[in-house]
Scaffold this active site. Structure first.
Site, PDB file in Angstrom:
ATOM      1  N   HIS A  85       0.832  -1.148  -0.110  1.00  0.00           N
ATOM      2  CA  HIS A  85       0.085  -0.007   0.007  1.00  0.00           C
ATOM      3  C   HIS A  85       0.753   1.190   0.033  1.00  0.00           C
ATOM      4  O   HIS A  85       0.663   2.106  -0.907  1.00  0.00           O
ATOM      5  CB  HIS A  85      -0.977   0.064   1.391  1.00  0.00           C
ATOM      6  N   ASP A 114       6.044  22.260 -26.119  1.00  0.00           N
ATOM      7  CA  ASP A 114       5.953  20.941 -25.662  1.00  0.00           C
ATOM      8  C   ASP A 114       7.185  20.833 -24.788  1.00  0.00           C
ATOM      9  O   ASP A 114       7.804  21.896 -24.477  1.00  0.00           O
ATOM     10  CB  ASP A 114       6.483  19.815 -26.889  1.00  0.00           C
ATOM     11  N   TRP A 150       7.187  -0.048   3.783  1.00  0.00           N
ATOM     12  CA  TRP A 150       7.450   0.781   2.610  1.00  0.00           C
ATOM     13  C   TRP A 150       8.842   1.249   2.891  1.00  0.00           C
ATOM     14  O   TRP A 150       9.542   1.586   2.008  1.00  0.00           O
ATOM     15  CB  TRP A 150       6.557   1.830   2.470  1.00  0.00           C
ATOM     16  N   SER A 177      12.871   6.866 -13.728  1.00  0.00           N
ATOM     17  CA  SER A 177      11.774   7.511 -14.380  1.00  0.00           C
ATOM     18  C   SER A 177      11.703   8.924 -14.135  1.00  0.00           C
ATOM     19  O   SER A 177      11.476   9.821 -14.713  1.00  0.00           O
ATOM     20  CB  SER A 177      10.283   6.628 -14.436  1.00  0.00           C
ATOM     21  N   SER A 178      11.740   8.847 -12.511  1.00  0.00           N
ATOM     22  CA  SER A 178      11.608  10.217 -11.852  1.00  0.00           C
ATOM     23  C   SER A 178      12.759  11.293 -12.327  1.00  0.00           C
ATOM     24  O   SER A 178      12.525  12.522 -12.406  1.00  0.00           O
ATOM     25  CB  SER A 178      11.555  10.151 -10.471  1.00  0.00           C
ATOM     26  N   HIS A 261      13.015  12.215   3.396  1.00  0.00           N
ATOM     27  CA  HIS A 261      12.196  13.358   4.234  1.00  0.00           C
ATOM     28  C   HIS A 261      12.020  14.295   3.169  1.00  0.00           C
ATOM     29  O   HIS A 261      10.805  14.833   2.782  1.00  0.00           O
ATOM     30  CB  HIS A 261      12.800  14.125   5.177  1.00  0.00           C
ATOM     31  N   GLU A 263      11.562  13.728   0.083  1.00  0.00           N
ATOM     32  CA  GLU A 263      10.470  12.876  -0.692  1.00  0.00           C
ATOM     33  C   GLU A 263       9.082  13.471  -0.125  1.00  0.00           C
ATOM     34  O   GLU A 263       8.205  13.452  -1.151  1.00  0.00           O
ATOM     35  CB  GLU A 263      10.644  11.454  -0.459  1.00  0.00           C
ATOM     36  N   TYR A 265       8.399  16.142   0.817  1.00  0.00           N
ATOM     37  CA  TYR A 265       8.029  17.650   0.325  1.00  0.00           C
ATOM     38  C   TYR A 265       8.075  17.256  -1.357  1.00  0.00           C
ATOM     39  O   TYR A 265       7.157  18.242  -1.929  1.00  0.00           O
ATOM     40  CB  TYR A 265       9.109  18.622   0.536  1.00  0.00           C
ATOM     41  N   SER A 276      -1.885  27.656  -5.233  1.00  0.00           N
ATOM     42  CA  SER A 276      -1.590  28.960  -5.559  1.00  0.00           C
ATOM     43  C   SER A 276      -2.164  29.059  -6.821  1.00  0.00           C
ATOM     44  O   SER A 276      -2.204  30.797  -6.904  1.00  0.00           O
ATOM     45  CB  SER A 276      -0.141  29.041  -5.480  1.00  0.00           C
ATOM     46  N   HIS A 310      14.542  13.140  12.347  1.00  0.00           N
ATOM     47  CA  HIS A 310      13.321  13.094  13.345  1.00  0.00           C
ATOM     48  C   HIS A 310      12.160  11.914  13.099  1.00  0.00           C
ATOM     49  O   HIS A 310      11.630  11.840  13.871  1.00  0.00           O
ATOM     50  CB  HIS A 310      12.487  14.529  13.254  1.00  0.00           C
ATOM     51  N   HIS A 311      12.699  11.195  11.994  1.00  0.00           N
ATOM     52  CA  HIS A 311      11.978   9.869  11.911  1.00  0.00           C
ATOM     53  C   HIS A 311      12.799   9.063  12.675  1.00  0.00           C
ATOM     54  O   HIS A 311      12.324   7.768  12.846  1.00  0.00           O
ATOM     55  CB  HIS A 311      11.964   9.341  10.412  1.00  0.00           C
ATOM     56  N   THR A 336       6.274  27.079   6.056  1.00  0.00           N
ATOM     57  CA  THR A 336       4.881  26.569   5.505  1.00  0.00           C
ATOM     58  C   THR A 336       3.774  27.562   6.289  1.00  0.00           C
ATOM     59  O   THR A 336       2.872  27.742   5.259  1.00  0.00           O
ATOM     60  CB  THR A 336       4.737  25.015   6.549  1.00  0.00           C
ATOM     61  N   LYS A 339       3.159  30.247   3.803  1.00  0.00           N
ATOM     62  CA  LYS A 339       2.192  29.757   2.582  1.00  0.00           C
ATOM     63  C   LYS A 339       0.869  29.940   3.041  1.00  0.00           C
ATOM     64  O   LYS A 339      -0.117  30.332   2.445  1.00  0.00           O
ATOM     65  CB  LYS A 339       2.698  28.547   2.262  1.00  0.00           C
ATOM     66  N   ARG A 458       1.629   0.882  15.051  1.00  0.00           N
ATOM     67  CA  ARG A 458       1.228   0.878  13.547  1.00  0.00           C
ATOM     68  C   ARG A 458       1.854  -0.462  13.022  1.00  0.00           C
ATOM     69  O   ARG A 458       2.365  -1.304  13.720  1.00  0.00           O
ATOM     70  CB  ARG A 458       1.811   1.967  12.791  1.00  0.00           C
TER      71      ARG A 458
END
Lengths: 543, 401
Positions: A85, A114, A150, A177-178, A261, A263, A265, A276, A310-311, A336, A339, A458
């Site tokens: 998942h 293009d 994951w 790809s990314s 991390h 990632e 963002y 926006s 922090h993880h 943040t 914004k 979890r």
């Protein structure tokens, strides 16, 4: 006539005598696609199908957790469901959806014909298909899909069956790809803007994607490194992370989160760009603090590189480590917040209407901010000691990834799909989709805060009886959430793709600004073949 | 006009349909809640309460501070939330086109931007400052009265009292087998469901207990919410944390880092007792250990060894291999297994070293007698009727290879 799927609905390529190469039709049009609009459409359809696959896995999880005790799946399959998942939603659903938006909108917004590298664009999409097939197919391998989460923490990955190698390969391909997609986006934005479209006049969606693309190029190789080391630990006798050979499992976590991390963002910044665009359009008022939005986005991107641990508060970092990462993480709240304040200041004293895109955008701000606050609470190391690896974390990241990224994607869809398809969606159905999603989302994830505070870990297939009621509520919410997305596809997306609905005007939104509204609806197959002349604000074509 | 009329009628009919469905759904929910109430469950003191909304009532100073910090953060965040979204919803109500509001034309203000950068900056730094003292205190594991090593295994905990009163005590602590079976049956019951262990960790009240964590196979995490501790247990590394429980009682936690299939089935139970009770527990435990210490040179009779092996099997093996030895899927069945029936040396080797990259863990921590007993048990149970006997001395020899 299908507007998206059939080029005859557009100013067809055959109308252009100056076009040197023949235009492929049928399956060739898609397999050999080099047109940014076609590729964007494929990305969006791909990501929606991945959303459905990942959603079915999530419903498997929620069905099992509906009551305490094991009813439907055994614990090993349960772990496969949570793992896949996560991987499918992150790498298959959210990231490709934003690349789809980038493909469709960036050339239209900057007045380019293009994307810069049209064939590489084709490759970066088609690489996703084998990767996705491998990921999903791993369920049918001996021992089942990877079940190490994951995050793929070592040394649990060393115990996994052959599907782990397949998942690693799939992630490598998706990473490639990314990276190709990012290179394309960066080059397109930096090189192909129409004359007069200076960087600081560019729509914020282009800005946020430019920054995201740099983040991707910086961190995808880091992930590739981490999983390659996992692969060599598994098969080639190395001991990067294998403690049995003197390796360090915590090093894996450092490397993973140095990717992980930024990632998160990567998955939210493009949504910021979409919001926006939408807020000013429906407030009929220019975006407040454009410059500060650009700087805030850049600050978030830079700060995202120095907060990864922090993880990992519970891995046993020294005091100074915990303090550094705690303060650095809390600092992210500042840009943040800027914004959020800017969006509200844009709404302030505007002349607002609440069509579906605006509902999603306001919903985004409201619910995403809840996720932001729980992020602030989790950033406090002493509180995190209680909450790490509990359902509180699950609630937090679904508030920012579903109510953040996914809401942003839906907002963008309703805002731009009339341009893509040439027809308006049904406003009523859009509102059903929004309110249904908002309700079921909160029904699913809000109770998880309580479960986490009460200490429910979890990734648990079964849980003490005291947690039963909130789990039941969450499961009911999850099924509602799933069904309302199917409704969205059948009642909103399919009719639009088939061209059913009121014809969309060139600019369906009174207050919208930008070059995408300077071309007809549906957008012709080729747009801005010669660079347009722009007015001084670079939002209108003057000749 | 017609369009809007149509929409309105459509909305009305759909809304009424929706209302009907809501009513149905509520009934279904009510019915579910009723069946649910049948599975009556009460709060577990020291563990989770029914539908608990906040952190566990803390019994350590660190726990109290965590609790305070969380409540403080919650209040501050709610205040900011209400203020910010009060403004937004005011704007949504008043500044809409349908009430005739015309858009203003302002779109930037450097002073406002500076204000809403600097003020949040000050707020988050102040928040961090409030937590700093607790971070430092959490990490201060010096001057402990008692040091216990907690080792994570797939899927149980091992506790070794390595310094302080009770030094030398060591035992394994696993989920009660009946709870694992209840989980499989899908019909769980009991206030301590999935939290009951065979041997809880016992510690004295008002003493600083340092917990050293490590692991045998993959990463686990030792968590007891009421004590305010959670510390990853990492194979190949040692980490530490501490607590000083201020109240006698039983405190429960669970493994908090994904550690494989049985992740949900390795609870933690800490029993905090008075100083006097602790002394007598230590005394009793030491006598028990002395009595249980086996002479690996002893020659066993088949029946006695099988009986002993059954206990070892149920405590260590039954969770995966099933009590009837008929596990399926990636976990090899023992009933009728060729290795069990015909290959004593191979079976002992697997027990000592593990197999399948640790999916079958290494069981070197069991004593020679225990391994001999469990091997003998598997050879003489279910449909396996070999009559073969493996003596502890053979394990002693196998360990040396």
């Amino acid at each position: 006539m299908s507007a998206v799927l059939d080029p005859h609905g557009h100013a067809s390529p055959s109308d252009h005598d100056d076009h040197a190469h023949g235009q492929p039709y049928g399956w060739r049009r898609w397999l050999y696609a080099t047109n940014h609009k076609d590729i964007g459409t494929m990305y969006l359809l791909f990501s929606f199908s991945m959303l459905m696959v990942g959603g079915v896995l999530a419903l498997g999880i929620r069905a099992e957790l509906f009551q305490p005790g094991l009813q439907f799946v055994k614990p090993d399959l349960f772990n496969q469901l949570t793992t896949m998942h996560g991987l499918i939603m992150v790498f298959g659903a959210i990231m490709p959806a934003f690349v789809g938006f980038a493909n469709w909108m960036i050339p239209l917004q900057i007045g380019a014909a293009d994307m810069a590298f049209a064939r590489m664009n084709n490759l970066s999409f088609w690489l996703l298909i084998p990767a996705a097939l491998m990921l999903v197919g791993s369920f049918f391998m001996p021992g089942g899909a990877p079940a190490a989460g994951w995050t793929m923490y070592a040394p649990l990955t060393l115990q996994m069956g052959p599907s782990m190698d397949v998942a690693i390969f799939a992630l490598h391909i998706m990473g490639a790809s990314s990276i190709m997609g990012s290179i394309n986006i960066i080059v397109t934005i930096l090189n192909m803007r129409a004359p007069g479209m200076t960087l600081m006049k560019m729509p914020l969606f282009c800005w946020t994607w430019l920054i995201t693309a740099y983040l991707l190029i910086a961190v995808m190789p880091v992930l590739a490194g981490a999983i390659t080391m996992t692969l060599t630990d598994r098969h080639f006798g190395t001991s990067f992370f294998n403690p049995a050979g003197g390796g360090d499992p915590v090093m894996y976590q450092h490397i993973f989160w140095f990717f992980g991390h930024p990632e998160v963002y990567i998955m939210i910044l493009p949504a910021f760009g979409i919001i926006s665009a939408i807020i000013p359009a429906f407030a009929r008022k220019r975006l407040f603090g454009y410059t500060s939005m650009v700087y805030a986005t850049s600050s978030i991107a830079i700060l995202s590189f120095i907060v990864w641990a922090h993880h990992m508060y519970t891995t046993g970092m020294p005091v100074t480590g915990q303090l550094f990462f705690m303060y650095a993480t809390m600092l992210i709240a500042v840009p943040t917040g800027v914004k959020i304040f800017n969006w509200i200041a844009t709404m302030w004293r505007g002349s607002m209407t609440f069509e579906t895109p605006m509902l999603w955008a306001v919903g985004f701000i409201f619910v995403f901010t809840l996720g932001g606050f729980t992020g602030l609470i989790l950033a406090m190391a002493p509180i995190d000691i209680q909450l790490q690896d509990t359902y509180y974390v699950v609630a937090h990241f679904h508030y920012v990834l579903v109510a953040g990224s996914l809401f942003g994607i839906f907002a963008g869809y309703y805002y731009w799909a009339p341009k893509w398809t040439g027809v308006m969606y049904s406003e009523f159905r859009g509102k059903v989709h929004f309110w249904g999603t908002l309700f079921f989302f909160n029904l699913t994830f809000f109770p998880m805060h309580f479960l986490g505070l009460a200490g429910m870990p979890r990734r648990y297939a079964d849980y003490p009886m005291q947690f039963a009621d909130f789990n039941m509520v969450a499961s009911i919410g999850a099924f509602g959430f799933g069904f309302i997305q199917v409704y969205f596809f059948l009642a909103v997306v399919v009719p639009m793709m088939r061209g059913k609905g009121e014809p969309a005007p060139q600019k369906p939104w009174e207050g919208a600004e930008g070059l995408e509204w300077e071309v007809p609806s549906p957008a012709p197959w080729h747009t801005f073949e010669t660079p347009p002349k722009l007015d001084s604000s670079a939002t209108r074509v003057v000749g | 006009m017609t369009y809007s009329n149509r929409v309105t009628t459509m909305m009305t009919t759909t809304l009424s349909r929706f209302a009907q469905r809501c009513a149905q759904a509520t009934l279904t929910l009510g019915a579910l809640a009723a069946t649910h109430a049948a599975m009556a469950v009460n709060d577990l003191p020291g563990g989770p309460a029914v539908n608990q909304l906040n952190l566990h009532p803390p019994v350590t100073r660190i726990g109290v501070e965590q609790h305070f910090l969380h409540n403080f953060m919650l209040v501050v965040c709610i205040a900011i939330f209400v203020a910010v979204f009060g403004v937004m919803f005011y704007s949504i109500l008043k500044h809409r086109k349908s009430v005739g509001h015309k858009a203003a034309n302002f779109h930037e203000s450097v002073s406002v931007e500076i204000a809403w950068t600097v003020i949040p900056f000050i707020i988050v730094i102040a928040m961090g400052a409030m937590a700093t003292r607790t971070v430092v205190a959490m990490k201060d594991t010096t001057n402990a009265d008692l040091t216990i090593k907690a080792t994570g295994y797939q899927w149980k905990w091992g506790y070794d009292y390595i310094k302080g009163e009770g030094e030398g005590i060591g035992f394994l602590s696993a989920l009660d087998v009946s709870h694992r079976l209840m989980s499989d049956s899908g019909k769980p019951a009991g206030d301590n469901y999935l939290l009951k262990v065979d041997n809880p960790m016992v510690v004295p009240v008002d003493r600083k207990v340092r917990i050293i964590t490590t692991a045998n196979d993959v990463i686990h995490a030792w968590m007891v919410p009421s004590l305010g501790v959670k510390q990853d247990a990492i194979p190949g590394f040692v980490r530490d944390t501490w607590f000083r429980a201020e109240k006698i009682g039983d405190y429960y936690g669970q493994c908090a880092e994904l550690c494989g299939k049985e992740h949900a089935y390795m609870p933690i139970h800490v029993r905090v007792v008075s100083q006097a009770d602790y002394a007598s527990w230590v005394d009793g435990k030491k006598k028990e250990m002395a009595a249980a210490a086996d002479d690996p040179g002893k020659e066993w009779e088949l029946a006695a060894l099988v009986a002993r092996g059954e206990k070892v099997y149920n405590a260590n093996c039954a969770a995966c291999h099933r009590p009837d030895g008929k596990s399926t899927g990636p976990i090899k069945a023992l009933d009728g297994s060729a290795v069990v029936l015909n290959d004593p040396a191979g079976q002992v080797k697997i027990l000592l070293n593990g197999a399948n990259n640790g999916a079958m863990p290494a069981w070197r921590t069991l004593s020679d007698t225990e391994i001999a007993a469990v091997v003998t048990y598997t050879k003489n149970s279910w449909s396996n009727k070999t009559g073969k006997l493996v003596q502890p001395a053979e394990i002693v020899a196998a360990r040396k290879q």
